[in-house]
Design a protein around this motif. Structure first.
Motif, PDB file in Angstrom:
ATOM      1  N   SER A 149      19.430  20.336 -47.950  1.00 40.58           N
ATOM      2  CA  SER A 149      17.960  20.095 -47.597  1.00 40.58           C
ATOM      3  C   SER A 149      17.967  18.607 -48.290  1.00 40.58           C
ATOM      4  O   SER A 149      17.740  18.522 -49.094  1.00 40.58           O
ATOM      5  CB  SER A 149      17.314  21.267 -48.133  1.00 40.58           C
ATOM      6  N   PRO A 150      17.506  17.638 -47.445  1.00 41.73           N
ATOM      7  CA  PRO A 150      17.572  17.404 -46.064  1.00 41.73           C
ATOM      8  C   PRO A 150      19.152  17.705 -45.504  1.00 41.73           C
ATOM      9  O   PRO A 150      19.940  17.362 -46.435  1.00 41.73           O
ATOM     10  CB  PRO A 150      17.072  16.132 -45.430  1.00 41.73           C
ATOM     11  N   ARG A 151      19.305  18.067 -44.227  1.00 41.08           N
ATOM     12  CA  ARG A 151      20.858  18.157 -44.010  1.00 41.08           C
ATOM     13  C   ARG A 151      20.973  17.509 -42.700  1.00 41.08           C
ATOM     14  O   ARG A 151      20.268  17.155 -41.793  1.00 41.08           O
ATOM     15  CB  ARG A 151      21.209  19.545 -43.824  1.00 41.08           C
ATOM     16  N   ARG A 152      22.251  17.009 -42.392  1.00 38.85           N
ATOM     17  CA  ARG A 152      22.719  16.225 -41.229  1.00 38.85           C
ATOM     18  C   ARG A 152      22.833  17.435 -39.995  1.00 38.85           C
ATOM     19  O   ARG A 152      23.115  18.420 -40.216  1.00 38.85           O
ATOM     20  CB  ARG A 152      24.153  15.613 -41.125  1.00 38.85           C
ATOM     21  N   LEU A 153      21.939  17.036 -38.737  1.00 38.28           N
ATOM     22  CA  LEU A 153      22.135  17.970 -37.755  1.00 38.28           C
ATOM     23  C   LEU A 153      22.809  17.587 -36.551  1.00 38.28           C
ATOM     24  O   LEU A 153      22.894  16.303 -36.533  1.00 38.28           O
ATOM     25  CB  LEU A 153      20.334  18.126 -37.162  1.00 38.28           C
ATOM     26  N   PRO A 154      23.672  18.300 -35.940  1.00 36.91           N
ATOM     27  CA  PRO A 154      24.410  18.026 -34.821  1.00 36.91           C
ATOM     28  C   PRO A 154      23.675  17.077 -33.729  1.00 36.91           C
ATOM     29  O   PRO A 154      24.180  16.429 -32.740  1.00 36.91           O
ATOM     30  CB  PRO A 154      25.102  19.249 -34.493  1.00 36.91           C
ATOM     31  N   ASP A 155      22.347  17.363 -33.349  1.00 38.99           N
ATOM     32  CA  ASP A 155      21.397  16.787 -32.499  1.00 38.99           C
ATOM     33  C   ASP A 155      19.761  16.831 -32.985  1.00 38.99           C
ATOM     34  O   ASP A 155      19.266  17.970 -32.929  1.00 38.99           O
ATOM     35  CB  ASP A 155      21.542  17.659 -31.260  1.00 38.99           C
TER      36      ASP A 155
END
Length: 220
Positions: A57-63
């Motif tokens: 957190s925060p994290r990378r999101l695929p979209d």
């Protein structure tokens, strides 16, 4: 003929004339829905996790991109790193930089307040990288617009009033759980994570959540 009794959260079924067959159901923890919400989140691309590190957190999101309502946030990760930085999007000079010890798994941002609507990046450095002066991971995130932030602030104030109006004592943990549920309903998982980790005297159920979230969010 079957008679069903409810007692203390345990369902007991008695088959009369055919023997006694107790059936127990474990009473769900009030935190279970929150854990399930985190578990259902899309897994990050490979650039957002590795064998030794995972941005929680925060994290990378695929979209898409992680969003937060606050002007300060709590960084949470799995693995050993050496330094974290916050950068305005596209700016090489950091707004804030912090050395962290190898045992740390979270750190509160203490730089200048983040601006509503602005885009930022969380840079993570690994002391064991080939080039430790370059970030190993970059995780983008955005602060919500001021109009949305005002709405969230107003709704949280209303939620706090509703909790007080119950006219019964509410623990700090229960207060935090209700607020984290609200943040999840708004898609603000960064804020929900900070709420979850803010409880000073957590119950065993909450400790289990703390242990399980990294497992669920970082597994391949």
């Amino acid at each position: 003929m079957v008679r069903v009794n409810w007692c203390c959260g345990i369902l007991v079924a008695i088959a009369i004339g055919q023997g006694v067959f107790p059936i127990e159901t474990i009473q769900a923890s009030p935190w279970d829905n929150i854990l399930e919400s985190f578990s259902r989140r899309p897994k990050p691309p490979l650039g957002g996790r590795g064998d030794e590190f995972c941005a929680i957190s925060p994290r990378r999101l695929p979209d898409g991109i992680e969003r937060t309502s606050g002007d300060r946030l709590l960084f949470v990760w799995k693995g050993s790193i050496s330094k974290i930085e916050v950068h305005a999007k596209g700016v090489a000079a950091p707004l804030w930089s912090q050395l962290v010890n190898s045992e740390a798994r979270q750190w509160l941002y203490t730089g200048t307040p983040l601006l509503a609507g602005a885009h930022y990046e969380w840079w993570i450095f690994n002391r064991f990288a080939v080039n430790e002066t370059e970030p190993t991971f970059r995780v983008p995130f955005q602060v919500i617009e001021s109009s949305e932030r005002d709405r969230v602030t107003l709704e949280l104030t209303e939620l706090n009033s509703q909790i007080r109006d119950t006219k019964k004592w509410v623990s700090a943990e229960e207060w935090s759980r209700k607020r984290s549920q609200y943040f999840i309903s708004q898609g603000l998982f960064v804020d929900a994570m900070r709420e979850i980790l803010s409880v000073l005297r957590p119950s065993q159920e909450l400790r289990t959540i703390w242990q399980q979230i990294p497992v669920d969010l970082c597994k391949r």
